[in-house]
Design a protein around this motif. Sequence first.
Motif, PDB file in Angstrom:
ATOM      1  N   PHE A 116       0.822  -1.205   0.000  1.00 28.15           N
ATOM      2  CA  PHE A 116       0.000   0.000   0.000  1.00 28.15           C
ATOM      3  C   PHE A 116       0.861   1.261   0.000  1.00 28.15           C
ATOM      4  O   PHE A 116       0.358   2.350  -0.306  1.00 28.15           O
ATOM      5  CB  PHE A 116      -0.957  -0.007   1.195  1.00 28.15           C
ATOM      6  N   SER A 117       2.137   1.129   0.329  1.00 27.91           N
ATOM      7  CA  SER A 117       3.038   2.280   0.239  1.00 27.91           C
ATOM      8  C   SER A 117       3.189   2.756  -1.204  1.00 27.91           C
ATOM      9  O   SER A 117       3.546   3.910  -1.451  1.00 27.91           O
ATOM     10  CB  SER A 117       4.422   1.920   0.805  1.00 27.91           C
ATOM     11  N   LEU A 118       2.920   1.856  -2.148  1.00 28.35           N
ATOM     12  CA  LEU A 118       3.045   2.212  -3.568  1.00 28.35           C
ATOM     13  C   LEU A 118       2.175   3.407  -3.941  1.00 28.35           C
ATOM     14  O   LEU A 118       2.538   4.201  -4.816  1.00 28.35           O
ATOM     15  CB  LEU A 118       2.657   1.015  -4.448  1.00 28.35           C
ATOM     16  N   PHE A 119       1.026   3.537  -3.277  1.00 32.92           N
ATOM     17  CA  PHE A 119       0.103   4.611  -3.624  1.00 32.92           C
ATOM     18  C   PHE A 119       0.696   5.993  -3.353  1.00 32.92           C
ATOM     19  O   PHE A 119       0.206   6.993  -3.873  1.00 32.92           O
ATOM     20  CB  PHE A 119      -1.211   4.455  -2.856  1.00 32.92           C
ATOM     21  N   GLY A 120       1.730   6.053  -2.526  1.00 30.09           N
ATOM     22  CA  GLY A 120       2.354   7.340  -2.237  1.00 30.09           C
ATOM     23  C   GLY A 120       3.694   7.516  -2.908  1.00 30.09           C
ATOM     24  O   GLY A 120       4.430   8.458  -2.598  1.00 30.09           O
TER      25      GLY A 120
END
Length: 294
Positions: free
Chosen positions: A19-23
């Motif tokens: 979910f870090s990918l979204f940032g």
Amino acid sequence: MKWLQAHIGSTGVSFISNFSLFGEEIPLILIVGFFYWSYNKQMGRSIGLIAIMGLIWNTMIKNIVLRRRPYFDHKNIKILRVVDPSADIYDIAAQGYSCPSGHSTNVVTVFGSMAINLRKHWMTVLAIVIPLLTGFSRVVVGAHYPTDVIGGWLLGLLSVVIVYTLQKRIKSTLLLYGILLATAIPGFFYCNSADYFAAVGLFIGFMGGTLLDDYCVHFENTRKPLLMAARLLGGLVVYVVMSKLLKMPFSKEFLSDSGTAAMMVRCARYAIVAFIDFGVYPMLFKLEKSAKKS
């Protein structure tokens, strides 16, 4: 944080860390690029400008607070997803400071600006859920304290409100850019982290590219799926290739240096890439009409 890393398990950590990918850089470029190159140019400009200003203000605050990442000071906290994999994990100039969380700011500015522009219920839901998951992932991977994440969310929300309001009230693009640039300039006098100079470079290139479109290019959006996919893929390729080409004249030692010269080169590199992607690359879209006629 230690308890989370110990009890979620390696599989859980690997899943949540995604979910870090979204940032992060590439997904954000794809989102902004999709709107700008294909779906709605003005909406893409709004989302892109809000995201870039949030990034700039985030790095400026980081260089005032100067909070080190948790794993710097707590040996029992593992860093499971570093900001810059090519640099030493304890190189603070490359990995950046901790507060506020850049990922949390980025994801709120992008998804928040998408929600306020699209005004769809499902988008509003995503603009709440995705930042929550992204922020939680930053704590789990050991990159941020929970307070860093909360600070990032608040800054992202504030960035959306400020920039979107200015966009609606200031009709002159030059005046709008001038006001926002004035808020970024003070960072040159005290910021020493690579992320600030990259963000300012993006802003300079974004300004130049969008102004070039206003005065010269005037490309049109498309809703044809194949053309949308081609434009998005092409824009990503341009970004990646130009980023690599502009690094080639410099040694790895210079690029990883935290000195003034290296930082200014970093700023210039990002400015050139953004200018080409937002201003020069859309010139190719006119070839679509020529190909269709032939």
